[in-house]
Enzyme design. Structure first.
Site, mmCIF file in Angstrom:
data_model
loop_
_atom_site.group_PDB
_atom_site.id
_atom_site.type_symbol
_atom_site.label_atom_id
_atom_site.label_comp_id
_atom_site.label_asym_id
_atom_site.label_seq_id
_atom_site.Cartn_x
_atom_site.Cartn_y
_atom_site.Cartn_z
ATOM 1 N N TYR A 32 -11.663 123.037 68.649
ATOM 2 C CA TYR A 32 -10.202 122.891 68.742
ATOM 3 C C TYR A 32 -9.752 121.956 67.613
ATOM 4 C CZ TYR A 32 -11.333 124.299 73.539
ATOM 5 O OH TYR A 32 -11.832 124.938 74.645
ATOM 6 N N CYS A 63 -5.644 115.355 76.102
ATOM 7 C CA CYS A 63 -4.267 114.962 76.413
ATOM 8 C C CYS A 63 -3.973 115.191 77.886
ATOM 9 C CB CYS A 63 -3.281 115.702 75.522
ATOM 10 S SG CYS A 63 -3.485 117.478 75.597
ATOM 11 N N CYS A 90 12.020 111.897 77.778
ATOM 12 C CA CYS A 90 11.344 110.687 78.258
ATOM 13 C C CYS A 90 11.421 110.663 79.783
ATOM 14 C CB CYS A 90 12.057 109.437 77.734
ATOM 15 S SG CYS A 90 11.840 109.178 75.973
ATOM 16 N N ASP A 94 -11.374 118.718 71.465
ATOM 17 C CA ASP A 94 -10.015 118.181 71.602
ATOM 18 C C ASP A 94 -9.103 119.319 72.055
ATOM 19 O OD1 ASP A 94 -7.636 116.850 71.435
ATOM 20 O OD2 ASP A 94 -7.667 116.578 69.265
ATOM 21 N N CYS A 136 17.802 110.308 68.742
ATOM 22 C CA CYS A 136 16.750 110.196 69.747
ATOM 23 C C CYS A 136 15.926 108.956 69.423
ATOM 24 C CB CYS A 136 15.869 111.434 69.714
ATOM 25 S SG CYS A 136 14.391 111.251 70.713
HETATM 26 N N1 SAH Z 1 -8.098 118.224 66.907
HETATM 27 C C1 SAH Z 1 -6.826 118.585 66.369
HETATM 28 C C2 SAH Z 1 -6.029 119.558 67.252
HETATM 29 C C3 SAH Z 1 -5.979 119.251 68.712
HETATM 30 S S1 SAH Z 1 -4.771 120.163 69.647
HETATM 31 C C4 SAH Z 1 -5.995 117.370 66.050
HETATM 32 O O1 SAH Z 1 -6.294 116.261 66.502
HETATM 33 O O2 SAH Z 1 -5.021 117.487 65.325
HETATM 34 C C5 SAH Z 1 -5.637 121.499 70.262
HETATM 35 C C6 SAH Z 1 -5.879 122.602 69.258
HETATM 36 O O3 SAH Z 1 -6.610 123.626 69.935
HETATM 37 C C7 SAH Z 1 -4.636 123.273 68.704
HETATM 38 O O4 SAH Z 1 -4.725 123.302 67.299
HETATM 39 C C8 SAH Z 1 -4.701 124.710 69.272
HETATM 40 O O5 SAH Z 1 -4.185 125.680 68.395
HETATM 41 C C9 SAH Z 1 -6.180 124.893 69.466
HETATM 42 N N2 SAH Z 1 -6.618 125.863 70.484
HETATM 43 C C10 SAH Z 1 -5.985 126.235 71.619
HETATM 44 N N3 SAH Z 1 -6.761 127.070 72.347
HETATM 45 C C11 SAH Z 1 -7.914 127.224 71.654
HETATM 46 C C12 SAH Z 1 -9.116 127.967 71.897
HETATM 47 N N4 SAH Z 1 -9.269 128.699 72.989
HETATM 48 N N5 SAH Z 1 -10.099 127.899 70.983
HETATM 49 C C13 SAH Z 1 -9.954 127.135 69.857
HETATM 50 N N6 SAH Z 1 -8.847 126.424 69.578
HETATM 51 C C14 SAH Z 1 -7.839 126.478 70.462
#
Ligand code: SAH
Length: 476
Positions: A332, A431, A98, A404, A180
């Site tokens: 993603y 994020c 944190c 994402d 925690c």
């Molecule tokens: N949308 C999902 C995951 C988001 S986190 C949710 O909300 O749960 C981002 C994701 O992107 C992770 O699963 C990671 O493995 C993936 N990732 C990372 N680099 C990537 C890339 N170059 N192409 C596709 N996916 C990727």
């Protein structure tokens, strides 16, 4: 000479004239940095001070000076900010988990919303329209014990005893703690079981420096809706001696569903290796977000705050504004969380994700929820999407594209393909507001406009913030 370089020349003069290492001075904190650290601006010079919050009047000692900024250590709080609170956790200051537990939760939310706004202005070069567009941040009702996933490092203290807990801020030394305030409460019991087992069986913890010893990390996941628990022991080897004994004890814990080992023999900071062996039960746990049931294995990404994730996805769904006839790409996609959430309201959803195990989970998740209009592909979005677009000879299109990405944001090759696919809407879940603002600038320079922005607090007491942006194609 540009305005910017003139500025830094001035600041340089200020810096060298004003401060030296070990100088002590009184400052008032007027901003928080990207990691939640306090910043005091003095004649254009920025001084970063960890553990200080906006409004604090503090005595600090200069540690390091650079041209336009420097770092100082908090020595004493002369007058606390009206937003300074006593952290619940006694080790909040030492622990790297944190960063702002000493800042009132409402003030944390205001800081996070402002951080997103500032990134859009400073990095994305958007104007004051951002202030009116920004919808109020979605905070948590109770910002404690909210995480469903923990990764505890295991090591030895100076006395040679086994310790587990969290890394101290910016170091790899472990603070020995099992309670925690932001993790699921059951973790304390799980950690103590593993620690006692290791002591009794004399199983050596991993030694990072010499790359010796066995147990590196203890990974836990808890399904907040189902109550299912996963424990995964990450080891620098292929076998965990006397593991039957550990299984015996862990299975006494209510909700235990999956006990696995993960093999990681690499000399690196990466926590998980590629191989997972099931010691007991299933290799995964299940949980729900809304009505959708998800299967989650140790290697797959799954959002850490399930309560806020539901709100995040609802916001993404609202921004996508689906009528039921749309083709949606979810890039993603992880284990298909957003994809399946959207599939209920779309004609067809396609998900893309780089981790093969996550795609296996995604396919399984579609199946267990009887969702037939979702298809998933393994690959790096920045390669797979341009390739697919090429193969389709420019025919591949989408009504809505959801992205994402991890913190580094989207590669330009991907953004370029998204633009070519000509969707009516792009919903960007992020994020990291800095890369989010950068990528939104690209999309807005290439035919889109910003419509809606909202921050969601997924990570209370840390400097991190999640945000959702709705973009619309200008000619629609
Ligand atoms: N949308 C999902 C995951 C988001 S986190 C949710 O909300 O749960 C981002 C994701 O992107 C992770 O699963 C990671 O493995 C993936 N990732 C990372 N680099 C990537 C890339 N170059 N192409 C596709 N996916 C990727």
């Amino acid at each position: 000479m540009t305005r910017k370089s003139k500025m830094s020349k001035n600041n340089e003069l200020n810096a060298t004239h004003l401060y030296n290492k070990d100088d002590e001075l009184e400052v008032v904190i007027d901003a928080l940095g990207s990691e939640g650290e306090g910043i005091a601006h003095i004649d254009g010079y920025a001084l970063f001070i960890k553990d200080a919050v906006i409004g604090d009047k503090v005595l600090v000692k200069i540690m390091k000076t650079k041209k336009n900024y420097g770092f100082a250590r908090l020595i004493n709080i002369i007058e606390p900010s009206k937003d300074r609170v006593e952290p619940r956790c006694p080790i909040a200051r030492q622990c790297g988990g944190c960063q702002i537990q000493h800042y009132a939760y409402d003030a944390q939310l205001a800081y996070k919303q402002n951080k997103v706004t500032e990134c859009f202005k400073r990095i994305g070069h958007f104007g004051d329209e951002i202030d009116t567009m920004m919808e109020p941040i979605i905070g948590m009702e109770d910002p404690y014990y909210y995480r469903n996933k923990a990764q505890f490092p295991v090591g030895k203290n100076k006395e040679g005893e086994i310790v587990t807990g969290f890394y101290a801020s910016r170091t790899h030394s472990i603070i020995d703690t099992s309670h925690c305030y932001i993790q699921a409460e059951v973790n304390e019991e799980l950690l103590n079981i593993v620690k006692d087992f290791m002591k009794e069986e004399e199983i050596p913890p991993y030694d990072e420096e010499n790359h010796t010893g066995l147990v590196r990390h203890i990974l836990t996941r808890v399904g907040f809706v189902t109550g299912e628990i996963m424990v995964c022991i990450v080891i620098n080897g292929s076998k965990l001696p006397s593991h039957e004994k550990l299984v015996d004890r862990l299975t006494q814990v209510k909700g235990m569903t999956s006990i696995t080992i993960n093999v990681n023999k690499e000399k690196s900071n990466v926590i998980l290796g590629q191989k997972v062996k099931t010691l007991w039960g299933q290799g995964y746990i299940t949980d729900y977000i809304g009505d959708i049931k998800y299967q989650i294995s140790p290697l797959s990404f799954y959002q850490v705050n399930p309560v806020q994730t539901k709100r995040l996805y609802e916001t993404a769904l609202e921004y996508a504004d689906l009528s039921g006839n749309e083709i949606v790409w979810d890039l993603y996609c992880g284990i298909g969380t957003i994809s399946l959430f959207l599939a209920q309201k779309a004609k067809q959803v396609y998900g893309v994700e780089i981790i093969p195990q996550a795609i296996e989970d995604a396919k399984k998740n579609a199946e267990i929820n009887n969702i037939e209009n979702a298809e998933f592909f393994v690959g790096a979005a920045e390669y797979l999407m341009p390739e697919k677009y090429e193969e389709s000879e420019g025919q591949m299109s989408a009504d809505v594209v959801v992205v994402d990405p991890p913190r580094k944001g989207c590669e330009e090759a991907l953004l370029e393909t998204i633009v070519k696919m000509n969707p009516n809407k792009v919903v960007y879940v992020s994020c990291d507001p800095a890369t989010l603002a950068r990528d939104c600038r690209y999309l807005c320079d290439n035919g889109f406009e910003l419509k809606r922005i909202r921050a969601v607090d997924q990570f209370g007491h840390t400097g991190h913030v999640e945000a959702v942006v709705g973009l619309q194609r200008k000619d629609t």
